[in-house]
Structures are given as structure tokens and as C-alpha cells.
Design an enzyme around this catalytic site. Structure first.
Site, PDB file in Angstrom:
ATOM      1  CG  ASP A  42      -1.900   1.012   1.184  1.00  0.00           C
ATOM      2  OD1 ASP A  42      -2.171   1.431  -0.002  1.00  0.00           O
ATOM      3  OD2 ASP A  42      -2.691   1.187   2.279  1.00  0.00           O
ATOM      4  CG  HIS A  46      -0.033   2.182  -9.432  1.00  0.00           C
ATOM      5  ND1 HIS A  46      -0.307   1.559  -8.053  1.00  0.00           N
ATOM      6  CD2 HIS A  46      -1.214   2.703  -9.803  1.00  0.00           C
ATOM      7  CE1 HIS A  46      -1.388   1.986  -7.691  1.00  0.00           C
ATOM      8  NE2 HIS A  46      -1.879   2.969  -8.722  1.00  0.00           N
ATOM      9  CG  LEU A  99       8.927 -17.629  -3.133  1.00  0.00           C
ATOM     10  CD1 LEU A  99       8.641 -17.569  -1.857  1.00  0.00           C
ATOM     11  CD2 LEU A  99       9.795 -16.338  -3.659  1.00  0.00           C
TER      12      LEU A  99
HETATM   13  C1  FPP Z   1      -1.837   0.335  -3.223  1.00  0.00           C
HETATM   14  O1  FPP Z   1      -1.205   1.594  -3.298  1.00  0.00           O
HETATM   15  C2  FPP Z   1      -1.449  -0.506  -4.369  1.00  0.00           C
HETATM   16  C3  FPP Z   1      -2.103  -1.110  -5.320  1.00  0.00           C
HETATM   17  C4  FPP Z   1      -3.474  -1.321  -5.624  1.00  0.00           C
HETATM   18  C5  FPP Z   1      -1.559  -2.014  -6.630  1.00  0.00           C
HETATM   19  C6  FPP Z   1      -0.013  -2.728  -6.351  1.00  0.00           C
HETATM   20  C7  FPP Z   1       0.703  -2.753  -7.432  1.00  0.00           C
HETATM   21  C8  FPP Z   1       1.922  -2.843  -7.744  1.00  0.00           C
HETATM   22  C9  FPP Z   1       2.909  -2.757  -6.503  1.00  0.00           C
HETATM   23  C10 FPP Z   1       2.469  -2.430  -9.195  1.00  0.00           C
HETATM   24  C11 FPP Z   1       3.196  -3.842  -9.509  1.00  0.00           C
HETATM   25  C12 FPP Z   1       2.600  -5.061  -9.070  1.00  0.00           C
HETATM   26  C13 FPP Z   1       2.922  -6.367  -9.796  1.00  0.00           C
HETATM   27  C14 FPP Z   1       2.491  -7.593  -9.252  1.00  0.00           C
HETATM   28  C15 FPP Z   1       3.877  -6.195 -10.894  1.00  0.00           C
HETATM   29  P1  FPP Z   1      -2.590   2.572  -3.524  1.00  0.00           P
HETATM   30  O2  FPP Z   1      -2.607   3.114  -4.755  1.00  0.00           O
HETATM   31  O3  FPP Z   1      -3.731   2.244  -2.815  1.00  0.00           O
HETATM   32  O4  FPP Z   1      -1.876   3.859  -2.608  1.00  0.00           O
HETATM   33  P2  FPP Z   1      -2.607   4.751  -1.852  1.00  0.00           P
HETATM   34  O5  FPP Z   1      -3.289   4.280  -0.741  1.00  0.00           O
HETATM   35  O6  FPP Z   1      -1.380   5.726  -1.274  1.00  0.00           O
HETATM   36  O7  FPP Z   1      -3.468   5.762  -2.767  1.00  0.00           O
END
Ligand code: FPP
Length: 280
Positions: free
Chosen positions: A35, A52, A146
Site C-alpha cells: 500500500d 505503481h 518459492l
Molecule cells: C496500493 O497503493 C497498491 C495497489 C493497488 C497496486 C499494487 C501494484 C503494484 C505494486 C505494481 C506492480 C505489481 C505487480 C504484481 C507487478 P495505493 O494506490 O492504494 O496507494 P495509496 O493508498 O497511497 O493511494
């Protein structure tokens, strides 16, 4: 600890952390709520998607470290059933990033004996990404190191609904629908994670104290580790610190720790004060 120490060397800043980890008490399964990508981008006046993009690096390094440590299962929350509420452009970027990650990482997964699995309602994914995922899952299915579970279009409640329907369908197929009753076993056996150890350690980045519909059944006895670090800043040190914190916990599973396993008072002597009332 398989080969983590061998790859670090004594001059690495993570050497002491890695050495402090007890190789005999590693979590079998680590689950991570990644997050804070959006906030990471906001703080830099960048569009959310930049967060992201910056989140891919920590995914790679976390997978690598878990593989080197000899962790059995790593589950990463990449996209929830609720994430469709985000703007279309952000959702599309997440699919593109996933596709990019899968294309780029397949050789690494193969050479490190890593198996990739996807958990969630995958039928709703865009065709191209779904096919790519299926290809990587098939290509790595015989790997024995893994296991990386990517939770995509995943929801803990949706998983429980799917597990219960699957259990009922199986009972029907056996001609036992009339007498069938759910129990913990029939639900566990039909979860997306059936057959895998339950998470021992649940990490959440960005300081939020929420479970967010993640692995609701499986985290019954997981140890939580919440860090203020935003996901794009999550490093190998953060992961090692989370494992060390986990190893310092006293896991009682509702029982008593061995040092307290002697009666301190008879039931009649115990008084519990709650909201002004005394119960004997
Ligand atoms: C949460 O941050 C994150 C996500 C919803 C997406 C997770 C995706 C990645 C880490 C990118 C790459 C993933 C893979 C598997 C290659 P948020 O957008 O909710 O952050 P915020 O709470 O600060 O708005």
C-alpha cells in the site's frame, strides 16, 4: 537462509540484519498488502501511476529475498475486487505493469525455481493479461522453490463465497447435497490457497491499520507487521526487519506460552473488571 548471506557479504548494510534471523523459525508464508503507491507519487507531485510503476522494483526485490531466504509462500495483494472503482486509466496502467512484470520476470522465475500462481476471480481480467498469467503459471508449475501467489481481482469475502460454492458443488457431485454441512475442513480445502500453509506473517506498508478484505480466513493467527514505509520505498531491510519482529513474537494460538503454563488463580478467584461491572 539458503543463500541470502552468501549473496550479501559482510560489507552489505543488510548483513547484520540477515545474520540475526533464525533460519529455523522462518515464517512459512508471508503475505503483503502493498500500500502507499498513490501517496508516494503525490508527495513527489507525480501522477498516481508513477507510484505503481515505482512499486514494481520492491516486488522484484521482495520475491528475490524470499526465494534466497527459503520462504515457502509469498502472497502479494496486487489488485482487489474493489480496485475496479479507480479511474479507468489507473486500472489499465496496473494491467500494463502486470504484463510488463510477467514478460520481464519469467526467465528470473525459471532460473530461481520460483513458481507463480494467481489467486482471485481471474475470469474478469482483460483477455491479454489473463492469457499471459496463465502462460507464466503453466511455465513455472513444476518449479519447487518459492511459491509466489499474486492476488489479482482478489477479495477475501469473494474467496469464501467461491470456496463454499465449490464445496457444495463437490457434495452434489458425490450425491451428498441433502446431508452436506459446511465445516472448517470443507471450506479450507476449497480456498484459492488450498494446500498451502496459512500466512504466519502479514505485512502492510504505508501505516494503515486495516485488513482490506485480504485472506480473511487464512490470517486467523497471522502476526501483523505494519510499517509506515510506502510500498515503492520498501526495501530488503524492511522485509528483514519484519521477519525479525515476527521471530520476537510469542505465538500462542489462543493458548498459553510455555512460561505461563501454570495456574495463577482458580476460576472463582479471578475477577475481571469491565465497564464498572465485576464478574466472578
Ligand atoms: C496500493 O497503493 C497498491 C495497489 C493497488 C497496486 C499494487 C501494484 C503494484 C505494486 C505494481 C506492480 C505489481 C505487480 C504484481 C507487478 P495505493 O494506490 O492504494 O496507494 P495509496 O493508498 O497511497 O493511494
Amino acid at each position: 537462509m539458503k543463500d541470502l548471506l552468501a549473496t550479501l557479504g559482510p560489507n552489505d548494510p543488510d548483513w547484520e540484519l540477515a545474520r540475526a534471523i533464525d533460519a529455523n523459525r522462518l515464517p512459512a508464508h508471508i503475505a503483503i498488502i502493498m500500500d502507499g503507491n498513490g501517496r508516494w507519487a503525490n508527495r513527489r507531485s507525480l501522477p498516481r501511476v508513477a507510484g505503481h510503476r515505482a512499486g514494481v522494483g520492491p516486488v522484484r526485490s521482495t520475491v528475490e529475498t524470499c526465494a534466497r531466504l527459503g520462504i515457502q509462500v509469498l502472497t502479494l495483494y496486487a489488485f482487489s475486487v474493489e480496485n475496479w472503482k479507480r479511474p479507468r486509466a489507473e486500472v489499465d496502467t496496473l494491467w500494463r505493469l502486470l504484463g510488463f512484470y510477467l514478460r520481464k520476470e519469467l526467465p528470473e522465475l525459471q532460473s530461481n525455481d520460483i513458481r507463480l500462481k494467481a489467486i482471485g476471480r481471474l475470469e474478469a481480467l482483460p483477455d491479454g493479461v489473463r492469457r499471459q498469467l496463465e502462460d507464466v503459471v503453466a511455465a513455472t508449475k513444476r518449479n519447487r522453490g518459492l511459491l509466489v501467489n499474486l492476488a489479482i481481482n482478489y477479495g477475501g469475502r469473494a474467496e469464501l463465497v467461491d470456496a463454499m460454492n465449490a464445496a457444495l458443488d463437490r457434495a452434489r457431485a458425490r450425491g451428498e447435497a441433502d446431508t452436506f454441512r459446511f465445516d472448517e475442513r470443507s471450506i479450507s480445502e476449497n480456498l484459492y490457497t488450498a494446500g498451502h500453509p496459512e500466512p504466519d506473517l502479514l505485512i502492510r506498508t504505508s501505516g494503515e491499520l486495516r485488513v482490506s478484505n485480504f485472506l480473511l480466513w487464512q490470517i486467523a493467527y497471522a502476526e501483523f507487521f505494519v510499517t509506515d514505509t510506502l510500498w515503492p520505498d520498501f526495501t530488503r531491510s524492511d522485509l528483514l526487519k519484519a521477519i525479525l519482529a515476527y521471530q520476537a513474537r510469542d505465538r500462542r494460538y489462543g493458548g498459553l506460552s510455555p512460561s505461563l503454563d501454570t495456574p495463577v488463580a482458580s476460576a472463582g478467584e479471578v475477577q475481571v473488571e469491565a465497564a464498572g461491572a465485576v464478574f466472578r
